[in-house]
Design a protein around this motif. Structure first.
Motif, PDB file in Angstrom:
ATOM      1  N   VAL A 128       0.878  -1.177   0.000  1.00 16.48           N
ATOM      2  CA  VAL A 128       0.000   0.000   0.000  1.00 16.48           C
ATOM      3  C   VAL A 128       0.911   1.220   0.000  1.00 16.48           C
ATOM      4  CG1 VAL A 128      -1.842   1.219   1.195  1.00 16.48           C
ATOM      5  CG2 VAL A 128      -1.813  -1.270   1.187  1.00 16.48           C
ATOM      6  N   GLN A 129       1.280   1.656  -1.204  1.00 13.88           N
ATOM      7  CA  GLN A 129       2.262   2.718  -1.385  1.00 13.88           C
ATOM      8  C   GLN A 129       1.577   4.073  -1.589  1.00 13.88           C
ATOM      9  OE1 GLN A 129       5.686   2.354  -1.221  1.00 13.88           O
ATOM     10  NE2 GLN A 129       5.261   0.260  -0.543  1.00 13.88           N
TER      11      GLN A 129
ATOM     12  N   SER B 111       2.470   1.211  -6.330  1.00 20.00           N
ATOM     13  CA  SER B 111       2.057  -0.080  -5.766  1.00 20.00           C
ATOM     14  C   SER B 111       2.182  -1.190  -6.799  1.00 20.00           C
ATOM     15  CB  SER B 111       0.622  -0.001  -5.250  1.00 20.00           C
ATOM     16  OG  SER B 111       0.528   0.776  -4.088  1.00 20.00           O
ATOM     17  N   VAL B 112       1.708  -0.916  -8.018  1.00 21.20           N
ATOM     18  CA  VAL B 112       1.769  -1.926  -9.077  1.00 21.20           C
ATOM     19  C   VAL B 112       3.213  -2.226  -9.452  1.00 21.20           C
ATOM     20  CG1 VAL B 112       1.152  -2.423 -11.468  1.00 21.20           C
ATOM     21  CG2 VAL B 112      -0.511  -1.330  -9.962  1.00 21.20           C
ATOM     22  N   ARG B 113       4.024  -1.170  -9.607  1.00 18.11           N
ATOM     23  CA  ARG B 113       5.430  -1.376  -9.980  1.00 18.11           C
ATOM     24  C   ARG B 113       6.169  -2.148  -8.903  1.00 18.11           C
ATOM     25  NH1 ARG B 113       7.013   3.517  -9.838  1.00 18.11           N
ATOM     26  NH2 ARG B 113       8.210   3.367  -7.904  1.00 18.11           N
TER      27      ARG B 113
ATOM     28  N   ALA C 295       0.007  -9.624  -2.736  1.00 20.00           N
ATOM     29  CA  ALA C 295       0.234  -8.531  -3.681  1.00 20.00           C
ATOM     30  C   ALA C 295      -1.074  -8.081  -4.315  1.00 20.00           C
ATOM     31  CB  ALA C 295       1.224  -8.973  -4.755  1.00 20.00           C
ATOM     32  N   VAL C 296      -1.913  -9.016  -4.713  1.00 24.86           N
ATOM     33  CA  VAL C 296      -3.197  -8.669  -5.323  1.00 24.86           C
ATOM     34  C   VAL C 296      -4.067  -7.894  -4.339  1.00 24.86           C
ATOM     35  CG1 VAL C 296      -5.359  -9.631  -6.205  1.00 24.86           C
ATOM     36  CG2 VAL C 296      -3.169 -10.554  -6.979  1.00 24.86           C
ATOM     37  N   ILE C 297      -4.123  -8.340  -3.095  1.00 24.39           N
ATOM     38  CA  ILE C 297      -4.960  -7.659  -2.099  1.00 24.39           C
ATOM     39  C   ILE C 297      -4.421  -6.266  -1.797  1.00 24.39           C
ATOM     40  CG2 ILE C 297      -5.684  -7.711   0.318  1.00 24.39           C
ATOM     41  CD1 ILE C 297      -5.873 -10.747   0.077  1.00 24.39           C
ATOM     42  N   GLY C 298      -3.101  -6.134  -1.637  1.00 22.93           N
ATOM     43  CA  GLY C 298      -2.534  -4.820  -1.343  1.00 22.93           C
ATOM     44  C   GLY C 298      -2.770  -3.817  -2.454  1.00 22.93           C
ATOM     45  N   VAL C 299      -2.541  -4.217  -3.694  1.00 27.18           N
ATOM     46  CA  VAL C 299      -2.750  -3.310  -4.826  1.00 27.18           C
ATOM     47  C   VAL C 299      -4.229  -2.976  -4.971  1.00 27.18           C
ATOM     48  CG1 VAL C 299      -2.583  -3.096  -7.332  1.00 27.18           C
ATOM     49  CG2 VAL C 299      -0.671  -4.036  -6.040  1.00 27.18           C
ATOM     50  N   ALA C 300      -5.111  -3.965  -4.789  1.00 23.58           N
ATOM     51  CA  ALA C 300      -6.549  -3.728  -4.937  1.00 23.58           C
ATOM     52  C   ALA C 300      -7.056  -2.748  -3.882  1.00 23.58           C
ATOM     53  CB  ALA C 300      -7.302  -5.048  -4.842  1.00 23.58           C
TER      54      ALA C 300
END
Length: 425
Positions: free
Chosen positions: A83-84, A90-92, A175-180
């Protein structure tokens, strides 16, 4: 409250450790009050922190509770750190971190298969992984190659293709949950910082002009005053660097974010055009040149002679009015419109001061080159600042809220001095 603060300050004077703790506590208190009062950088940090915590809890609920995974540590860990500050970052970083975790898990598992001992596997894998962590493709996520190896080997599970795949799958889930969460729940949009930095740059430029004007009119200014002005001008350059950084964050925060979701953040949808950055870069350069000229004039060992008496008074009044224009622009950037109707009167006063200074410059031209050179250089810098700062009443306001496209700089006002033309001699 101020009496209590003063008493504590006096009690802590000379006690550095206690004073450091006190000032840090005050800083935390100011940040908490700012976050409570309204939107701003402090509240944004609170939102991002709560989102990161929420993403980790969701990942734990999915991996540890719903899927009943006894080794569900990897998913919430990855979700937490992804969570950036922007969705794009976040995606990168999700891609970089996922690659680093895969490398760490594979190398650690291979080392465990070779040595059949966790300690030996750590001795074999960590030096290699720390070297790999410096690979530029991993970016700041390279350290996760080594930390993943520590987690994998500390878990005590046996080496197998299924175990390695399981660990990588947990990282992918996190990773999917954090970016979402970062992209769908109040996505971070950094538009306010550009406007705030522009307003601060305008306000601090006005403060510098007011300080110079006050010293020229009210004190016997000397090299010490000139040094103080130079330090303030150097601080403006650092503020300009902060503006460029904020502009970069603003552009990045709009990438990969949905328009409807951006509107839910209730932040301004537009920022001043990038032409404003270049304009304030020129203003900062002119202020630096002005303070440098005054510093040279104040040096007793240099040939140029500073102007005196009525010339300084006229020049100080002109700088004061230009500083007022800087403060007015700072107010416009933060939504204040006080004193907006006095622009025409200010313009007339400045034109009169400029005319009288031109007359004084012509008089000095016949009395000697040293004093004429300083007054001419100062007048040129004031004209440059005037042309950049003082708004043309016929121009549309570039600081109105709402999106707008940057356009070419408007032509100079007919009565405004053009900095590219030589001053009258």
């Amino acid at each position: 409250m101020s009496a209590v603060t003063h008493t504590l300050r006096e009690a802590l004077r000379g006690r550095r450790p206690l004073a450091a703790v006190w000032w840090e506590a005050c800083s935390v208190g100011r940040a908490a009050r700012a976050a409570w009062r309204g939107p701003g950088r402090e509240r944004d940090l609170v939102v991002q922190s709560l989102k990161a915590a929420g993403a980790a809890l969701i990942a734990w609920a999915v991996a540890g509770v719903w899927l009943d995974d006894p080794m569900a540590l990897m998913a919430p860990w990855v979700a937490l750190v992804l969570v950036q500050a922007t969705v794009y970052s976040s995606v990168r970083q999700a891609g970089q971190q996922f690659a680093a975790i895969c490398v760490g898990a594979l190398v650690a598992s291979g080392a465990q298969a070779i040595t059949e001992d966790n300690t030996g596997a750590l001795v074999l894998s960590l030096p290699v992984l720390m070297l790999a962590a410096n690979w530029s493709r991993f970016g700041p996520q390279g350290i996760y190659t080594a930390t993943t190896a520590v987690f994998v080997l500390a878990s005590g599970t046996t080496v197998s293709a299924a175990a390695v795949g399981h660990r990588v799958g947990q990282a992918a889930l996190g990773a999917v949950i954090g970016v979402a969460v970062n992209a769908l729940v109040l996505p971070p949009v950094h538009l306010r910082d550009v406007r705030e930095n522009l307003a601060a740059l305008a306000r601090e430029s006005g403060d510098l002009l007011h300080a110079v004007a006050a010293d020229l009119r009210e004190t016997q200014w000397d090299a010490q005053n000139a040094a103080d002005w130079s330090r303030q001008a150097a601080w403006l350059q650092r503020r300009l660097d902060a503006l460029y950084s904020a502009r970069s964050w603003s552009r990045e925060s709009l990438r990969l974010t949905s328009g409807p979701l951006r509107r839910l953040t209730r932040r301004p949808t537009g920022v001043p055009p990038e032409d404003e950055d270049q304009r304030w870069s020129r203003i900062t350069g002119n202020l630096t040149a002005l303070t440098r000229t005054l510093a040279v004039a104040a040096d007793e060992h240099r040939t140029p002679v500073p102007p005196e008496g009525p010339d300084l008074d006229l020049y100080a009044r002109l700088l004061r009015l230009i500083g007022d224009a800087c403060h007015a622009e700072a107010g416009c950037l933060v939504g204040e419109r006080d004193g907006a109707d006095s622009g025409a009167a200010t313009e007339e006063t400045m034109e009169e001061l400029h005319r009288r200074l031109q007359e004084r410059l012509r008089e000095h031209a016949g009395q000697g080159a040293s004093r004429t050179a300083v007054l001419g250089a100062l007048l040129l810098q004031a004209e440059n600042l005037w042309a950049e700062i003082v708004p043309d009443p016929h121009e549309p306001d570039p600081h109105e809220p709402g999106p707008h496209e940057p356009g070419p700089h408007a032509p100079d006002h007919p009565h405004k001095p053009n900095p590219h033309e030589p001053a009258e001699q």
